[in-house]
Enzyme design. Structure first.
Site, mmCIF file in Angstrom:
data_model
loop_
_atom_site.group_PDB
_atom_site.id
_atom_site.type_symbol
_atom_site.label_atom_id
_atom_site.label_comp_id
_atom_site.label_asym_id
_atom_site.label_seq_id
_atom_site.Cartn_x
_atom_site.Cartn_y
_atom_site.Cartn_z
ATOM 1 C CE LYS A 22 -2.744 2.756 3.123
ATOM 2 N NZ LYS A 22 -4.013 2.932 2.406
ATOM 3 C CG HIS A 690 -18.634 8.067 -5.456
ATOM 4 N ND1 HIS A 690 -19.999 8.130 -5.610
ATOM 5 C CD2 HIS A 690 -18.416 7.256 -4.399
ATOM 6 C CE1 HIS A 690 -20.575 7.358 -4.707
ATOM 7 N NE2 HIS A 690 -19.642 6.825 -3.959
#
Ligand code: GLN
Ligand code: ZN
Length: 755
Positions: A22, A690
């Site tokens: 990540k 979004h």
């Protein structure tokens, strides 16, 4: 007969023990590290996962189950399934991430949930044909041999599942595409065979869905193409999350060397073996340790299962494996010592512990060792709460619900609330600015006192109430500044939940979540939200909505217990939320929203089981608010749009108002509403939160006009399609201002029609 069980592992977590992948991804995207540095860190993560499996003693270690972003996107790249909008001068590497995240000139590919899990994959868009661009499984095999000294079993999602999850083709072309694709799999497999690979796994979880006879025929045909002219190479088809559908035909006729079955999710695969047997010539890969739940495997049960399987199938060799990919689990319990309660720790197993379990089971079975003793049951007893048990048994399941009918209630509510036509509101959260996050983190580390923190939250609430008044919204919210996450926030305030320090699991790409663990009976020791909501209400003449997360969502976004049914856990949580609802009402709060963002997620994959789930999920929701007065208005919120098939259940939840995401597939949703005549309060999201785009008044107006065809205007609410916490104020304020103006226009038009 001496047994020779072998162990196999697939789908081990990819994000790294400390989320190294990540971090590397985010650094790479942020320009902080070069492509080479990024690849080097990804390789380190992959190497360490291979080495861990090897040193645990796993006989068959998989490769190609590592991915830089998503394993379905890997396959799309492998077979040239790249939408035209991404065909530019970019190299493959950039194109890959552009498909996942979009770029300046092209919107990202759609992302959706992987079966009934919380993992999200990038949906393949089939536009033209397929081509074998790169043999990833082969590369992964070579790489693992050279770098970890392991002769791995490369795996990849099989053609049937891949195509089932793809979009952009006509249903009638399914078989043709499937066969074309299978021919390319065959080509890739031949290269693998030539390179000396012994076994390849194709993952076909779609084989647990309901299958038609034609689909089964097509599947078998496809695998004939896929395995054509292979001599030495073994193909193992792995199924999981549920029992294999069309069991008898598929295990007999699928022309492969081995079939993997999930024996953890339920007993149906075992039942089928009892009934129909298992063909002699095929390997049975028995998924016996869970890839999805966090509880230690019961060795006694598992050894009995293995004995029964070897007996039933008359074989001494069996491969035992995880029941489904391990990436649904955090990497290791090692980091949780001192953080989780010692006794609880003894009951848990994450991915690394699953490897140990497989080895222990192998040892017990092959070497006829004694079963290790444990006191798990004793510990579990300690986590039970007789009071919760009593309350639960007092529920009259057939009579859950509010006393008055919607029509009567709604009229009373609207009178008291004194709302205009087309009332405007938001879903609950407001932008979580860096300052908000920083302050919450500081409180968590103990750098600021509780008083300081509470004062900060109050200031934020005050600001957002003033802002909403200025914008002119009708029903206000407190902004949710005190919450990191809509489930974690409540889980932390309820008894029966535990929290890991490092229990991250990949949700998609670089996004990870850390689900709470429900380990005991759930109860509410004290009020959870009343202070903040009452404070917010004290600042304004307008109505402030109370804001809670519903029981089904809390359950579906947690790791839950296995010793009692999901329904019972949901009911326990529902009773706790019910107490909170009562306290909010007592404190004078007139509207209470109970979010069920993940209501649909727990839905079983097989249709025959869905009704039962929906039935108890609806009851759990209704339980939370059945005792409120008719004049108290209950809202709920769901944030996805594929709810057509559950619309009946949504209606049965009997919320006074529901807000749902609708901005991405508006046409479809309006059609559905036109058809069913939905007759309770509803707010179809009028713009998409979004993206940072600010929708114009016009645009919102036309959205409202479009839906007004399908929905009675007395029931029509106006709101964005989800919470605003991931947005900034720069776009949120003008967007909401435009929304309020558009609502005003809708009212004017309605008046004009009336006069
Ligand atoms: N009330 C929550 C919010 O506004 C709902 C979040 C969600 O639907 N995921 O953030
Ligand atoms: Zn939402």
């Amino acid at each position: 007969m001496k047994k020779s069980v072998q162990t196999k592992c697939f789908g081990y977590p990819k994000i790294g023990e400390n989320r190294e992948l990540k971090k590397a991804l985010e650094n790479y995207w942020g320009g902080k590290i070069s492509k080479e540095e990024f690849i080097a860190s990804a390789r380190r993560v992959n190497l360490s996962r291979l080495e861990k499996q090897k040193s645990a003693g796993i006989d068959l270690v998989s490769s190609n189950d590592f991915s830089l972003y998503d394993f379905i996107l890997d396959l799309s790249a492998m077979f040239g399934v790249v939408p035209e909008r991404f065909s530019g001068p970019d190299d493959d590497f950039d194109t890959y991430f552009s498909m996942a995240r979009g770029n300046d000139s092209a919107v990202a590919c759609e992302m959706t949930k992987w079966f009934d899990t919380n993992y999200h994959y990038i949906v393949p868009e089939i536009n033209s044909g397929f081509e074998l661009r790169k043999n990833r499984p082969l590369e992964s095999h070579k790489w693992a041999r050279e770098n970890a000294g392991i002769d791995t079993v490369p795996c990849m999602v099989g053609p049937f599942t891949f195509l089932k999850l793809a979009k952009g083709y006509r249903e009638k072309d399914f078989n043709k595409l499937l066969f074309e694709l299978s021919a390319l799999y065959n080509k890739a497999l031949k290269e693998l065979e030539q390179a000396g690979v012994k076994t390849v796994q194709t993952d076909e979880p779609a084989l647990v869905l309901d299958l038609t006879g034609e689909e089964v025929d097509a599947l078998i045909e496809a695998y004939k193409i896929l395995t054509k002219d292979l001599k030495e190479l073994n193909i193992h088809v792995q199924t999981y999350y549920e029992s294999l559908s069309a069991y008898e035909t598929i295990v007999k006729e699928l022309p492969v060397d081995g079939i993997g079955l999930d024996f953890v999710s339920n007993g149906e695969n075992l039942e089928n073996i009892r009934k129909y047997g298992f063909p002699n010539g095929k390997k049975l890969i028995a998924g016996v340790v869970s890839g999805r739940d966090v509880w230690k495997t019961d060795y006694e049960e598992t050894v009995n299962l293995i004995n029964e399987l070897t007996g039933l199938t008359c074989r001494k060799d069996l491969i035992i494996s995880n029941s489904c990919p391990l990436f649904h689990l955090p990497v290791s319990l090692a980091n949780e010592k001192g953080r989780l309660d010692d006794e609880l720790l003894r009951l848990l197993a994450f991915a690394d512990e699953r490897l140990e379990e497989l080895e222990t089971i192998k040892d017990i079975v092959n070497n006829e060792k004694l079963l290790p003793q444990n006191n798990f049951e004793q510990i579990r007893q300690k986590f039970k709460n007789p009071k919760v048990f009593n309350e639960l048994s007092g529920i009259d399941e057939d009579n859950i619900g509010r006393a008055e009918k919607f029509n009567v209630r709604y009229q009373k509510q609207q009178e008291i609330l004194n709302l205009p036509l087309f009332p405007t509101t938001t879903i609950g959260s407001y932008p979580q600015t860096p300052e908000v996050r920083k302050t919450r983190a500081a409180r968590k580390k103990g750098e600021i006192s509780k008083q300081e923190y509470d004062a900060f939250i109050r200031t934020e609430i005050k600001k957002v109430i003033e802002l909403q008044e200025k914008i002119g919204l009708d029903v206000l919210v407190h902004g949710e500044f005190e919450r990191t996450d809509m489930v974690e926030h409540f889980a932390q305030k309820l008894d029966g939940f535990a929290f890991t320090g490092n229990g991250w699991v990949q949700s998609y790409g670089s996004r990870c979540v850390r689900p709470p663990i429900i380990y005991g009976d759930v109860s509410r020791p004290e009020k959870m939200t009343v202070d903040e909501i009452v404070y917010a209400q004290s600042l304004t003449q307008k109505t402030v909505k109370g804001m809670l997360t519903g029981p089904v969502t809390i359950l579906n976004w947690s790791f839950s217990r296995k010793d009692i049914p999901g329904k019972e856990i949901a009911f326990q949580i529902a009773l706790a939320i019910k107490q909170e609802v009562a306290d909010l009402e007592k404190a004078g709060i007139k509207i209470i929203q109970i979010d069920e963002a993940a209501f649909r997620e727990g839905m079983p994959l097989k249709q025959a089981k869905q009704k039962h789930y929906l039935d108890w999920a609806v009851k759990a929701f209704k339980l939370t608010n059945e005792d409120v007065k008719p004049k108290t208005q209950i809202h709920t919120h769901m944030c996805y749009s594929e709810f057509n098939e559950i619309l009946g259940s949504i209606h049965a939840m009997d919320a006074d108002v529901i807000s749902i995401e609708a901005s991405r597939s508006r046409g479809e949703i309006i059609e559905v509403f036109e058809k069913i005549n939905y007759d309770q309060g509803i707010g179809l999201g009028v713009y998409d939160i979004h993206s940072p785009r600010v929708p114009s008044v016009r645009e919102i107006e036309s959205v409202i006009d479009g839906s007004a065809r399908a929905i009675d205007r007395r029931l029509f609410w106006i709101n964005p399609d989800c919470g605003l916490k991931t947005r900034g104020y720069e776009e949120t304020v003008p967007a909401l201002e435009n929304m309020v103006l558009a609502a005003g226009r809708a009212r004017e038009k309605a008046m004009a029609v009336n006069s």
